[in-house]
Write an enzyme that holds these catalytic residues in place. Structure first.
Site, PDB file in Angstrom:
ATOM      1  N   ALA A 266      10.868 -84.974  29.508  1.00 27.92           N
ATOM      2  CA  ALA A 266       9.796 -85.965  29.487  1.00 27.92           C
ATOM      3  C   ALA A 266       9.530 -86.449  28.056  1.00 27.92           C
ATOM      4  CB  ALA A 266       8.534 -85.376  30.090  1.00 27.92           C
ATOM      5  N   GLY A 268      11.572 -88.972  28.925  1.00 26.43           N
ATOM      6  CA  GLY A 268      12.838 -89.470  29.446  1.00 26.43           C
ATOM      7  C   GLY A 268      13.629 -90.390  28.548  1.00 26.43           C
ATOM      8  N   GLY A 269      13.167 -90.659  27.343  1.00 25.96           N
ATOM      9  CA  GLY A 269      13.847 -91.614  26.474  1.00 25.96           C
ATOM     10  C   GLY A 269      15.246 -91.189  26.069  1.00 25.96           C
ATOM     11  N   LYS A 270      15.431 -89.910  25.756  1.00 27.18           N
ATOM     12  CA  LYS A 270      16.752 -89.451  25.305  1.00 27.18           C
ATOM     13  C   LYS A 270      17.729 -89.413  26.469  1.00 27.18           C
ATOM     14  CE  LYS A 270      14.685 -86.795  21.537  1.00 27.18           C
ATOM     15  NZ  LYS A 270      13.284 -87.016  21.949  1.00 27.18           N
ATOM     16  N   ASP A 287      11.895 -81.013  33.509  1.00 24.76           N
ATOM     17  CA  ASP A 287      10.683 -80.789  32.723  1.00 24.76           C
ATOM     18  C   ASP A 287       9.809 -79.775  33.430  1.00 24.76           C
ATOM     19  OD1 ASP A 287       9.439 -82.220  30.166  1.00 24.76           O
ATOM     20  OD2 ASP A 287       7.806 -81.582  31.464  1.00 24.76           O
ATOM     21  N   ASP A 315      11.316 -74.752  34.791  1.00 25.36           N
ATOM     22  CA  ASP A 315      11.238 -74.130  33.477  1.00 25.36           C
ATOM     23  C   ASP A 315      12.649 -73.836  32.996  1.00 25.36           C
ATOM     24  OD1 ASP A 315      10.812 -72.623  31.225  1.00 25.36           O
ATOM     25  OD2 ASP A 315       9.607 -71.074  32.212  1.00 25.36           O
ATOM     26  N   ASP A 334      15.685 -80.305  23.428  1.00 27.68           N
ATOM     27  CA  ASP A 334      14.726 -80.892  22.489  1.00 27.68           C
ATOM     28  C   ASP A 334      13.462 -80.052  22.630  1.00 27.68           C
ATOM     29  OD1 ASP A 334      13.319 -82.490  20.775  1.00 27.68           O
ATOM     30  OD2 ASP A 334      13.130 -84.166  22.151  1.00 27.68           O
ATOM     31  N   CYS A 387      11.320 -81.899  16.426  1.00 30.59           N
ATOM     32  CA  CYS A 387      10.701 -82.847  15.500  1.00 30.59           C
ATOM     33  C   CYS A 387       9.844 -82.090  14.483  1.00 30.59           C
ATOM     34  CB  CYS A 387       9.884 -83.898  16.243  1.00 30.59           C
ATOM     35  SG  CYS A 387       8.613 -83.244  17.344  1.00 30.59           S
TER      36      CYS A 387
END
Length: 446
Positions: A266, A268-270, A287, A315, A334, A387
Site C-alpha cells: 500500500a 500500490g505505487g511501486k 498489505d 502479514d 519496502d 525511506c
C-alpha cells in the site's frame, strides 16, 4: 441561575471573509497534529476536500508544512513575546498564532492580508477576546522577524545526534534539505507512451518539466501544479511518485513473466510501476492492513494494471497464514521504518517519532526479512528498501541479515542509487532532488 461565560461559536463558512476559512482549517488541523498526536496526512485528507478552490487547498498544505518545519522557532518566539503562556486548552489559538508566523516568515505572504485574515480567523474560532493579542503578536513578528535558529534545532535531539553520528560530513545538508519543500516528481506510464511524448504534452499545457538523467520514467516539475491540471493523470498516463521511489523498479531489474511479491504494497505505487513496465509479471500486492487494500485497488484501476495483479491482505512476516507455498522469483520489501528520509514530505515525523520506536522497527524489519526469505526461490532476488537514513535500519540491518543467513549474498547497485553503504546504497534527502532512501539487492544462492 447564572451560566458561565461561553466563547462565541465560529460563524458559518459563508460569513467568513476570503482566506479566513483556510486559516481556520490550518489551525484546527495543526491543533490535532501538535496537541493530540494525530497524523498530518490523515487530518489533511479530511480537511482539504472542504475547500473548493485549489489555491486554498495548496495554501492549507503549505501553512501546515511550514509550521511543522519551523515549529521550534515559532514556539520560542511565543515564549519570548508572551507574558503568560497559553494553556493546553488553547491549542487552536496557539496553532493559529503559529500559522500567522508561518505566513510572514516561511511563506512571505503580503503582511496586510496575512494579518487581517489571521485576526479574523481568531474571531471565527470564537476567540474574539484574544483577537487583539493575535494582531499584536503578528505585528511584532512583522517588525522584528522570527528569531533565527539552525536547521538542526528543528529535529528532536536524539534524531539529530543519530544523523550526525551516521552521516557526520553530510549532516548539516540533511538538516537543511529536510526542511525544504519537496519538488513534484511524476512517473510516466509506459503503457501510455514514452517520456518524450509526455514532456511534449506537458509543454503544450504550459507546464514546465524536465527529465531525470538517472531514472528513465521520472519527470520533475520545477513549479508544482495540481494533479487535476496534469494532462493524462486521470487516465493513468502520469502518477505522482518521488524519484527515489521510482528507482525501486530500476534496482529490481526484473525478467519478464516472473512471479513477484510486493510485501508491504500500500498504496500500490511501486507495484503499479513494475506492471506498467512489464504487464507479463505475475505480481501479488500484499498489505497487512485490509483497509489499505482499497488504496491499492484505486491505484491499479487508474493506471490500468489491475488485471495483471492480485491484491491480498496478509502479514508478510507470517507467510503460513496466507502463502500457497509457491516461491516467488523476486520480492520487494519496502519495510516500515522511521521515515527519516522523507521529513520534507511528512514533517510531523519530527513531532511524532520517538527514539524508542527505532528498536521496535529494527526488530520488525528483521522479522520481515527472515520471513520473506523463506518465500524466495533459489536464484531469486529480494530488494530491501526503506525511506530511512539511519544506518541501524539500513546498512546494519542488512549486515546482520547476511551474517545470520548462510545462503544470502548481495548484488551491487551503481552510483545512481546514492552513497555506497556496504551491501546497499543510501541516498540522502535532497540529493538529485529526491527523498532519502535505502536500497539493498539480496541474492538467494542455490
Amino acid at each position: 441561575m447564572a451560566h458561565p461565560r461561553q466563547e462565541k461559536q465560529a460563524p458559518p463558512r459563508a460569513a467568513m471573509a476570503p482566506g479566513v476559512p483556510t486559516r481556520v482549517l490550518a489551525a484546527k488541523v495543526l491543533a490535532q497534529v501538535i496537541g493530540r498526536g494525530r497524523s498530518l496526512k490523515a487530518e489533511l485528507s479530511t480537511a482539504l476536500p472542504t475547500l473548493d478552490d485549489s489555491r486554498d487547498r495548496a495554501l492549507l498544505e503549505a501553512l501546515c508544512f511550514a509550521v511543522l518545519r519551523r515549529r521550534n522557532a515559532y514556539d520560542a518566539a511565543l515564549a519570548q513575546w508572551m507574558q503568560r503562556p497559553l494553556s493546553v486548552r488553547e491549542d487552536e489559538l496557539r496553532a493559529l498564532l503559529l500559522v500567522g508566523f508561518a505566513q510572514l516568515d516561511a511563506l512571505e505572504l503580503p503582511a496586510h492580508a496575512a494579518l487581517s485574515a489571521t485576526v479574523d480567523a481568531a474571531r471565527a474560532l470564537g476567540r474574539e477576546r484574544q483577537a487583539g493579542m493575535v494582531n499584536a503578536l503578528l505585528r511584532r513578528a512583522q517588525r522584528e522577524g522570527i528569531p533565527p535558529q539552525p536547521a538542526r534545532a528543528a529535529f528532536p535531539l536524539w534524531m539529530a545526534d543519530r544523523i550526525e553520528q551516521d552521516w557526520p560530513d553530510q549532516a548539516d545538508a540533511v538538516f537543511e534539505a529536510s526542511l525544504q519543500p519537496a519538488p513534484l516528481w511524476l512517473r510516466v506510464n509506459r503503457q501510455h507512451g514514452d517520456r518524450d511524448t509526455m514532456l511534449q504534452r506537458l509543454e503544450a499545457a504550459g507546464i514546465a518539466a524536465e527529465a531525470s538523467p538517472i531514472a528513465p520514467d521520472a519527470i520533475r516539475l520545477p513549479t508544482p501544479v495540481a494533479v487535476s491540471a496534469l494532462p493524462g493523470f486521470a487516465e493513468g498516463a502520469l502518477s505522482v511518485q518521488d524519484l527515489s521511489a521510482q528507482q525501486v523498479a530500476d534496482a529490481m531489474s526484473l525478467r519478464p513473466g516472473i512471479r513477484v511479491l510486493d510485501a508491504c504494497a500500500a498504496p500500490g505505487g511501486k507495484s503499479a510501476h513494475l506492471l506498467e513496465r512489464d504487464p507479463s509479471l505475475h505480481l501479488l500486492a500484499l498489505d497487512i492492513d485490509p483497509r489499505r487494500l482499497k488504496r491499492i485497488g484505486e491505484t491499479f484501476a487508474r493506471t490500468g494494471v489491475g488485471e495483471h495483479a492480485q491484491v491480498r491482505a496478509g502479514d508478510a512476516g507470517d507467510p503460513a497464514a496466507w502463502w500457497d507455498g509457491q516461491p516467488f522469483d523476486a520480492i520487494l520489501l519496502d519495510a516500515p521504518c522511521s521515515a527519516t528520509g522523507i521529513i520534507r514530505r511528512q514533517p510531523d515525523v519530527l513531532l511524532h517519532r520517538r527514539e524508542t520506536d527505532i528498536e521496535a522497527l529494527v526488530a520488525l524489519q528483521a522479522r520481515l526479512l527472515d520471513a520473506c526469505w523463506t518465500m524466495l526461490a533459489p536464484g531469486g532476488t529480494l530488494l530491501y528498501a526503506t525511506c530511512s537514513i539511519l544506518r541501524e535500519e539500513n546498512q546494519f540491518q542488512v549486515e546482520a541479515f547476511l551474517q545470520r543467513t548462510r545462503n544470502a549474498g548481495f548484488l551491487p547497485l551503481g552510483d545512481a542509487f546514492g552513497h555506497d553503504s556496504w551491501a546497499g546504497r543510501q541516498r540522502l534527502p535532497g540529493e538529485n532532488g529526491a527523498d532519502g532512501f535505502f536500497y539493498a539487492r539480496l541474492l538467494k544462492k542455490g
